[in-house]
Design an enzyme around this catalytic site. Sequence first.
Site, PDB file in Angstrom:
ATOM      1  N   GLU A 114      57.800 -71.163  57.073  1.00 47.94           N
ATOM      2  CA  GLU A 114      57.409 -69.762  57.201  1.00 47.94           C
ATOM      3  C   GLU A 114      56.349 -69.404  56.157  1.00 47.94           C
ATOM      4  O   GLU A 114      56.379 -69.892  55.021  1.00 47.94           O
ATOM      5  CB  GLU A 114      58.631 -68.855  57.027  1.00 47.94           C
ATOM      6  N   ASP A 116      54.622 -65.663  54.927  1.00 47.90           N
ATOM      7  CA  ASP A 116      54.827 -64.228  55.115  1.00 47.90           C
ATOM      8  C   ASP A 116      53.818 -63.368  54.385  1.00 47.90           C
ATOM      9  O   ASP A 116      53.461 -63.646  53.233  1.00 47.90           O
ATOM     10  CB  ASP A 116      56.201 -63.790  54.560  1.00 47.90           C
ATOM     11  N   GLU A 118      54.455 -59.303  53.882  1.00 52.24           N
ATOM     12  CA  GLU A 118      55.396 -58.237  54.211  1.00 52.24           C
ATOM     13  C   GLU A 118      55.097 -56.990  53.376  1.00 52.24           C
ATOM     14  O   GLU A 118      55.038 -57.059  52.145  1.00 52.24           O
ATOM     15  CB  GLU A 118      56.830 -58.681  53.951  1.00 52.24           C
ATOM     16  N   THR A 132      54.044 -61.793  49.391  1.00 47.49           N
ATOM     17  CA  THR A 132      53.796 -63.018  50.149  1.00 47.49           C
ATOM     18  C   THR A 132      54.916 -63.991  49.822  1.00 47.49           C
ATOM     19  O   THR A 132      55.531 -63.925  48.765  1.00 47.49           O
ATOM     20  CB  THR A 132      52.436 -63.647  49.794  1.00 47.49           C
ATOM     21  N   ARG A 144      59.577 -68.428  47.413  1.00 46.47           N
ATOM     22  CA  ARG A 144      58.445 -68.385  46.477  1.00 46.47           C
ATOM     23  C   ARG A 144      57.722 -67.041  46.568  1.00 46.47           C
ATOM     24  O   ARG A 144      56.521 -66.973  46.805  1.00 46.47           O
ATOM     25  CB  ARG A 144      57.499 -69.546  46.765  1.00 46.47           C
TER      26      ARG A 144
END
Length: 341
Positions: A114, A116, A118, A132, A144
């Site tokens: 994944e 991200d 967000e 992130t 992370r």
Amino acid sequence: MSSTPFFLIFLSYLFFFSSWFFCFSSSAGFDLTPISFDEGYSPLFGDFNLVRSPDGNSVRLLLDVYSGSGFISSNMYAHGFFSAKIKLPSDNTAGVVVAFYASNGDVFEKSHDELDIEFLGNVQGKPWRFQTNLYGNGSTSRGREERYRLWFDPSKEFHRYSILWTAKNIIFYVDEVPIREVIRSDEMGGDYPTKPMSLYATIWDASSWATGGGKIKVNYDYAPFTAEFRELVLDGCPMDPIQEYPDFTICNDKDAWLDTRIYSFLSPKRRAAMHKFRQHYMYYSSCYDVWRYPVKLPGCVIDPIEKERFNQSGRLKFERSHKKQTRTAKARRERKSRSDA
């Protein structure tokens, strides 16, 4: 001493810094080729809260008291550049998460990858915050995360958010400003995303954690919350059929093409822009969070100068000291009021 001069200095600094980013962003475009919604995507959930534009080139995602909504790419991709111009919901959006991300969790539930971006909801009048993150091979216990503030109000106009994913590195962008780079290393092993992923965009109720650690919930008096997406870009190598261990050699030509694109290489100017962004707007990094990760996460590159700015919790030292100073000043004023009385 009057606070007015300080306030004016702060505004001048903010204007200069924002202008610096704006000039950088607008001077070097990525030469992208957007696609229509139906060319690359389909509804994921909350179909009744997904509204296409008449020309099919943009889409709105709504969250109301009944449901959120989302869309997903029609293909899975092995590497690529994934991008969209996004305008976030306005007013009080505490608890509302808007996400733009790549994942294969629907296919590889126990070993998913994944990437991200967000947005974590906003208390009206406060700076917007976003994060992130990346996972590889189901490494969800080693999240992370990095968290940041924005230098603009993302609900006022559209801005471009992008994810580059190659076999060598991952770069997150806001407009044309790189904000984070993860370079693949032997140390990371399976923590680096390697399996084909789909692209997602969603809006949903994350009252349990998104704003103030879950203390501030979604207020549906402000609903519906609307996130708008346009100029969608999917530059990647489609992989079909889905294989847990795909033959990435079939993507060699596409990977080579990606390597030639301006967004795949951080010039000294872009690297300086990334450093400046992180210096001024990053307020949490899992790489500096020794309370959560006593042993350094594989792949974390520790910048000694950057590290000095963070507590062992991974959060900025300034935030804690600023709050402490505010409480001290307030207590001092209260004591003075009592003595004057």
